[in-house]
Design an enzyme around this catalytic site. Structure first.
Site, short mmCIF file in Angstrom:
data_model
loop_
_atom_site.label_atom_id
_atom_site.label_comp_id
_atom_site.label_asym_id
_atom_site.label_seq_id
_atom_site.Cartn_x
_atom_site.Cartn_y
_atom_site.Cartn_z
N ILE A 77 20.54 -37.40 -31.63
CA ILE A 77 20.99 -37.43 -30.23
C ILE A 77 22.47 -37.10 -30.14
CG2 ILE A 77 21.28 -38.87 -28.17
CD1 ILE A 77 18.78 -40.41 -29.04
N PRO A 85 23.29 -46.87 -33.93
CA PRO A 85 22.35 -47.99 -33.85
C PRO A 85 23.11 -49.30 -33.80
CG PRO A 85 22.52 -47.23 -36.11
CD PRO A 85 23.35 -46.28 -35.28
N ARG A 125 23.30 -48.87 -27.64
CA ARG A 125 22.87 -50.27 -27.54
C ARG A 125 23.99 -51.07 -26.90
NH1 ARG A 125 18.67 -48.46 -28.04
NH2 ARG A 125 16.97 -48.96 -29.46
N ASP A 135 24.25 -47.54 -19.75
CA ASP A 135 22.79 -47.61 -19.58
C ASP A 135 22.19 -48.81 -20.31
OD1 ASP A 135 20.21 -46.46 -18.73
OD2 ASP A 135 19.89 -46.08 -20.87
N GLU A 186 17.81 -56.75 -21.93
CA GLU A 186 17.06 -55.78 -21.14
C GLU A 186 17.13 -56.17 -19.67
OE1 GLU A 186 15.31 -52.85 -21.96
OE2 GLU A 186 16.57 -53.15 -23.72
N HIS A 199 18.70 -49.08 -18.44
CA HIS A 199 18.10 -48.63 -19.70
C HIS A 199 17.02 -47.59 -19.44
CE1 HIS A 199 16.78 -49.81 -24.05
NE2 HIS A 199 17.26 -48.58 -23.96
#
Length: 313
Positions: A156, A204, A232, A256, A261, A281
């Site tokens: 990405i 990550p 994250r 984002d 969550e 997200h």
């Protein structure tokens, strides 16, 4: 073998099950749950007889894993696995396969959506037109010629870098692994933060990256710089970022991902910081990406059943 799809995977049930059957045939018995639950007892109830569980970003803690004694494989319909009790899985010999690559285009798209929204004052422009206003005070910036920093040059990160180059940016990178022949200017983290006008995070979450961007690192950034986080949430110290934004230490942020969550608590500092775009997200969540993801999930399961597992964590 019993396959439990323990939560919806973002593809219509009929289409998802047709894809599963077409890929796996009669090698597995499929049980599908079309609701998302987080209660440990309910998750154990759903997965206790499963040989294979397909899961997206639903947290599966050690208690859930221990409560599924037949479990041999986790097919994670996600790139990151920080929501999975990986150590417990390893201790029990459970294979974990992820879906690396499914959202490369989707995430990169959102990065530039956020950047352009911030650079061209899109939210304010929308409001001012509706209030019979003009462009006064809404002069924006161009991407061309800007120094663009990529933190983490996985798939990405590299795709984002290539798009940035297409916009005419000079692209810098900081990553654990240096990729050759990419046209990127690799440097250390502090130099990247001091140099770049735009910084996009693509690492990550692990012990080394938690609060990688903290108050000290934010203090290195330019006053006109913007930070984009589609990686994250805990990679960034949210309170430190909110403080930097509200004190005009940096110019803006697109966020984002959070420490949890969504729904995000109403008192979260980044919901009250200035010049901040927040999204729930959704970077990975496009129709195309979710369909790619389902294909990878069932191919991962097929390869596992055939004795040649792929995308192993």
């Amino acid at each position: 073998m019993k396959l439990v799809i323990i939560e919806p995977l973002g593809v219509a049930k009929e289409k998802l099950l047709d894809l599963a059957t077409a890929t796996l045939g009669n090698q597995v018995e499929i049980i599908y749950y079309d609701t998302r639950v987080t209660d440990t007892v309910e998750l154990i109830k759903r997965g206790k007889d499963a040989d294979i569980i397909a899961v997206s970003n639903l947290p599966l803690n050690s208690e859930v894993i221990e409560g599924c004694p037949n479990l041999k494989m986790l097919a994670v319909a996600f790139t990151g696995v920080d929501h999975i009790a990986v150590d417990t899985c390893k201790a029990k010999g459970i294979t974990i396969c992820n879906c690396a690559g499914y959202s490369n285009a989707a995430v990169s798209d959102l990065v530039f959506g956020m950047i352009i929204t911030l650079y061209r004052n899109m939210l304010s422009c929308n409001e001012v037109v509706r209030q019979s206003g003009t462009k006064d005070g809404l002069i924006g910036f161009e991407l061309e010629g800007k120094k663009f920093g990529i933190i983490g040059t996985g798939a990405i990160g590299l795709r984002t870098a290539n798009i940035a180059k297409a916009f005419g940016c000079e692209v810098y990178a900081y990553s654990r692994t240096v990729k050759e022949n990419t046209g990127l200017i690799y440097t250390d983290l502090d130099t990247l933060l001091q140099t770049c006008d735009i910084i996009s995070l693509h690492v990550p979450l692990n012990a080394h990256t938690k609060h990688l961007i903290n108050a000290q690192k934010l203090a290195l950034m330019k006053p006109n710089a913007i930070l984009i986080n589609t990686a994250r949430g805990p990679v960034v110290d949210s309170q430190a970022l909110a403080d930097a934004l509200n004190s005009h230490q940096i110019a803006g942020a697109g966020i984002d991902v959070f420490e949890m969550e969504p729904p995000v608590p109403s008192d979260h500092p980044l919901l009250h910081s200035i010049n901040t775009i927040v999204t729930p997200h959704v970077a990975f969540a496009t129709k195309e990406a979710l369909e790619k993801r389902a294909v990878i999930v069932f191919n991962n399961i097929l390869n596992y059943l055939n004795g040649s597992p792929t995308n192993i964590i």
